[in-house]
Design a protein around this motif. Structure first.
Motif, PDB file in Angstrom:
ATOM      1  N   ILE A  27       0.847  -1.299  -0.013  1.00  0.00           N
ATOM      2  CA  ILE A  27       0.095  -0.037  -0.379  1.00  0.00           C
ATOM      3  C   ILE A  27       0.771   1.538   0.415  1.00  0.00           C
ATOM      4  N   LYS A  28       2.070   1.003   0.834  1.00  0.00           N
ATOM      5  CA  LYS A  28       2.736   2.350   0.909  1.00  0.00           C
ATOM      6  C   LYS A  28       3.643   2.362  -0.605  1.00  0.00           C
ATOM      7  N   ASP A  29       3.809   1.449  -1.144  1.00  0.00           N
ATOM      8  CA  ASP A  29       4.454   1.919  -1.998  1.00  0.00           C
ATOM      9  C   ASP A  29       4.262   1.893  -3.640  1.00  0.00           C
ATOM     10  N   TRP A  30       2.269   1.515  -3.391  1.00  0.00           N
ATOM     11  CA  TRP A  30       1.448   1.775  -4.833  1.00  0.00           C
ATOM     12  C   TRP A  30       0.909   2.982  -4.395  1.00  0.00           C
ATOM     13  N   ARG A  31       0.220   3.316  -2.998  1.00  0.00           N
ATOM     14  CA  ARG A  31      -0.645   3.719  -3.005  1.00  0.00           C
ATOM     15  C   ARG A  31      -0.475   4.911  -1.937  1.00  0.00           C
ATOM     16  N   PRO A  32       0.876   5.437  -1.686  1.00  0.00           N
ATOM     17  CA  PRO A  32       1.445   6.052  -0.648  1.00  0.00           C
ATOM     18  C   PRO A  32       0.810   7.359  -0.634  1.00  0.00           C
ATOM     19  N   GLU A  33      -0.222   8.128  -0.910  1.00  0.00           N
ATOM     20  CA  GLU A  33      -0.978   8.998  -0.980  1.00  0.00           C
ATOM     21  C   GLU A  33      -2.438   8.499  -0.077  1.00  0.00           C
ATOM     22  N   TYR A  34      -2.824   6.919   0.166  1.00  0.00           N
ATOM     23  CA  TYR A  34      -3.705   6.625   1.127  1.00  0.00           C
ATOM     24  C   TYR A  34      -2.223   6.349   2.579  1.00  0.00           C
ATOM     25  N   ALA A  35      -1.259   6.627   3.055  1.00  0.00           N
ATOM     26  CA  ALA A  35      -0.496   5.634   3.777  1.00  0.00           C
ATOM     27  C   ALA A  35       0.284   7.204   4.642  1.00  0.00           C
ATOM     28  N   VAL A  36      -0.647   7.435   5.829  1.00  0.00           N
ATOM     29  CA  VAL A  36      -0.115   8.927   6.604  1.00  0.00           C
ATOM     30  C   VAL A  36       0.706   8.499   7.910  1.00  0.00           C
ATOM     31  N   GLY A  37       0.438   7.094   8.364  1.00  0.00           N
ATOM     32  CA  GLY A  37       1.604   6.622   9.420  1.00  0.00           C
ATOM     33  C   GLY A  37       1.691   5.129   9.365  1.00  0.00           C
ATOM     34  N   GLN A  38       1.979   4.682  10.392  1.00  0.00           N
ATOM     35  CA  GLN A  38       1.797   3.489  10.556  1.00  0.00           C
ATOM     36  C   GLN A  38       2.334   2.900  12.354  1.00  0.00           C
ATOM     37  N   PHE A  39       1.110   1.999  12.615  1.00  0.00           N
ATOM     38  CA  PHE A  39       1.252   1.725  13.972  1.00  0.00           C
ATOM     39  C   PHE A  39       2.194   0.051  14.741  1.00  0.00           C
ATOM     40  N   ARG A  40       3.121   0.281  14.992  1.00  0.00           N
ATOM     41  CA  ARG A  40       4.010  -0.716  15.666  1.00  0.00           C
ATOM     42  C   ARG A  40       3.697  -0.831  17.406  1.00  0.00           C
ATOM     43  N   MET A  41       4.125  -2.037  17.514  1.00  0.00           N
ATOM     44  CA  MET A  41       4.145  -2.273  18.991  1.00  0.00           C
ATOM     45  C   MET A  41       4.959  -3.364  18.873  1.00  0.00           C
ATOM     46  N   GLU A  42       5.324  -3.046  20.419  1.00  0.00           N
ATOM     47  CA  GLU A  42       6.374  -4.109  21.045  1.00  0.00           C
ATOM     48  C   GLU A  42       7.288  -4.795  20.139  1.00  0.00           C
ATOM     49  N   GLY A  43       8.483  -4.818  20.014  1.00  0.00           N
ATOM     50  CA  GLY A  43       9.251  -5.711  19.432  1.00  0.00           C
ATOM     51  C   GLY A  43       8.878  -5.786  17.927  1.00  0.00           C
ATOM     52  N   CYS A  44       8.197  -4.654  17.312  1.00  0.00           N
ATOM     53  CA  CYS A  44       8.198  -4.740  16.049  1.00  0.00           C
ATOM     54  C   CYS A  44       9.598  -4.584  14.811  1.00  0.00           C
ATOM     55  N   LYS A  45       9.802  -6.321  14.116  1.00  0.00           N
ATOM     56  CA  LYS A  45      10.894  -5.623  13.209  1.00  0.00           C
ATOM     57  C   LYS A  45      10.846  -5.179  11.803  1.00  0.00           C
ATOM     58  N   ALA A  46       9.839  -4.575  11.826  1.00  0.00           N
ATOM     59  CA  ALA A  46       8.806  -4.113  10.156  1.00  0.00           C
ATOM     60  C   ALA A  46       8.959  -2.647  10.294  1.00  0.00           C
ATOM     61  N   ASP A  47       9.320  -2.174   9.514  1.00  0.00           N
ATOM     62  CA  ASP A  47       9.583  -0.550   9.655  1.00  0.00           C
ATOM     63  C   ASP A  47       9.351  -0.099   8.248  1.00  0.00           C
ATOM     64  N   LEU A  48       7.905   1.276   8.179  1.00  0.00           N
ATOM     65  CA  LEU A  48       7.352   1.700   6.404  1.00  0.00           C
ATOM     66  C   LEU A  48       8.304   2.801   6.194  1.00  0.00           C
ATOM     67  N   GLY A  49       9.384   3.340   7.383  1.00  0.00           N
ATOM     68  CA  GLY A  49       9.897   4.939   6.739  1.00  0.00           C
ATOM     69  C   GLY A  49       8.702   5.298   6.961  1.00  0.00           C
ATOM     70  N   LEU A  50       7.661   5.376   7.383  1.00  0.00           N
ATOM     71  CA  LEU A  50       6.324   5.990   7.944  1.00  0.00           C
ATOM     72  C   LEU A  50       6.253   6.823   8.941  1.00  0.00           C
ATOM     73  N   THR A  51       6.152   8.204   9.492  1.00  0.00           N
ATOM     74  CA  THR A  51       5.490   8.666  11.057  1.00  0.00           C
ATOM     75  C   THR A  51       5.016   7.622  11.803  1.00  0.00           C
ATOM     76  N   ASP A  52       5.422   6.965  13.299  1.00  0.00           N
ATOM     77  CA  ASP A  52       4.842   6.081  14.514  1.00  0.00           C
ATOM     78  C   ASP A  52       4.236   7.086  14.806  1.00  0.00           C
ATOM     79  N   MET A  53       2.438   6.609  14.640  1.00  0.00           N
ATOM     80  CA  MET A  53       1.752   7.322  15.018  1.00  0.00           C
ATOM     81  C   MET A  53       0.764   6.720  15.969  1.00  0.00           C
ATOM     82  N   THR A  54       0.581   7.408  17.607  1.00  0.00           N
ATOM     83  CA  THR A  54      -0.345   6.749  18.305  1.00  0.00           C
ATOM     84  C   THR A  54      -1.893   7.050  17.628  1.00  0.00           C
TER      85      THR A  54
END
Length: 335
Positions: A27-54
């Motif tokens: 979604i981030k690569d092909w619809r970047p206009e939809y991808a405002v932020g990411q929510f990661r829990m403790e221990g998450c090993k993935a990172d899209l380079g988006l803003t981490d948001m509550t």
């Protein structure tokens, strides 16, 4: 999908690696206009380079829907995710998921959604009564991406080719067959959720008669060499009735995804097996090129590897997302 409100907050949960978050990445690569932020829990090993948001920050930023961007083995909603998903509903988000484990089947989520007036979107649910495949020849042309393994770039290959073909004024349509593709394009067949007898028929339905010079670019799934998911791949090979195959590969894998006891097949093995099976439904099917996912290789190493593949396979080879899909489209145009 039109019914899912955008933009999205992409939920990565406790993904163990970047590949586990492939839905969100797509979604981030092909619809970047939809991808405002990411929510990661403790221990998450993935990172899209988006803003981490509550949840509150994402709501303030205009996000409408929390999308479960994790594709775990078996497609289940982890109990650890539940607290976040419930809180998201209470914060005013709709939820969208492509997991086999449906949001609507979780009593607590369904109850909170009803109480808050929020929507639960399950995109991995067949909404059509698909026919049984009949194998009849259809007008138009079709390309199928087939892989040495799961998650090697089959969807990206088809999307990159569609983008290049449309830029050239060619008639082309990406045909989504999985949750990520459906979330990106808003349409498609959630193939691995279709009853087995109707899988090939659903792909015939997805790729009907078309103009003689129109190409359907069919998103591949699984691998003929993956003992967990080969059935869905064969349904694509026969139901898609492809005129052309593109072999997709990720060269840095130590073993098949999720199967540490199984070595990766070679591109030659996949080429020969897929072509043999494809010619059951379309005797004129040909292999036109190789798509190599080089994201884990430095550029000089990636280019050297692609040159070696071309020399060895006698086919054009590229990383279509990194270096462009021109070579593959040139080969397709010659079919």
């Amino acid at each position: 999908m039109a019914m899912i409100e955008t933009p999205y907050l992409l939920f990565l949960g406790d993904a163990p690696d970047a590949l586990a978050a492939k839905v969100a990445q797509g979604i981030k690569d092909w619809r970047p206009e939809y991808a405002v932020g990411q929510f990661r829990m403790e221990g998450c090993k993935a990172d899209l380079g988006l803003t981490d948001m509550t949840l509150a920050e994402a709501k303030a930023a205009g996000c409408k829907t929390l999308v479960v961007g994790v594709a775990n083995r078996g497609g289940v909603i982890s109990p650890a995710w539940k607290k976040v998903l419930v809180a998201a509903l209470e914060e005013g988000f709709d939820l969208a998921s492509g997991l086999h484990n449906l949001l609507r089947d979780e009593p607590d989520l369904a109850a909170v959604a009803a109480a808050t007036g929020r929507k639960l979107h399950d995109v991995r649910v067949p909404e059509v009564e698909y026919p049984i495949a009949n194998g009849k020849k259809r007008a138009g042309k079709r390309m199928l991406a087939v892989g040495t393994d799961c998650s090697v770039g089959k969807m990206y290959t088809a999307l990159c080719m569609e983008k290049e073909m449309r830029a050239r004024g060619m008639k082309a349509s990406f045909r989504a067959t999985g949750q990520t593709g459906i979330l990106i394009t808003g349409d498609g067949v959630p193939l691995d959720a279709v009853i087995a007898d109707f899988m090939a028929g659903s792909i015939e339905y997805l790729t009907p008669d078309n103009d003689p010079d129109h190409w359907d670019l069919i998103e591949g799934q699984g691998s003929l060499y993956h003992v967990s998911y080969s059935g869905v791949t064969l349904a694509l090979v026969h139901g898609g009735q492809p005129d052309a195959l593109v072999i997709c590969h990720e060269p840095t894998r130590p073993h098949m995804r999720g199967l540490p006891d199984y070595e990766m097949p070679t591109m030659e093995q996949v080429r020969d097996t897929a072509l043999l099976l494809a010619r059951v439904a379309n005797p004129d099917c040909v292999v036109v090129g190789c798509s190599v996912n080089t994201q884990h290789m430095p550029e000089d190493e990636a280019r050297a590897y692609l040159a070696e593949v071309e020399a060895r396979m006698g086919l054009p080879a590229t990383d279509p997302f990194r270096f462009g899909a021109g070579k593959l489209v040139d080969a397709l145009a010659a079919v």
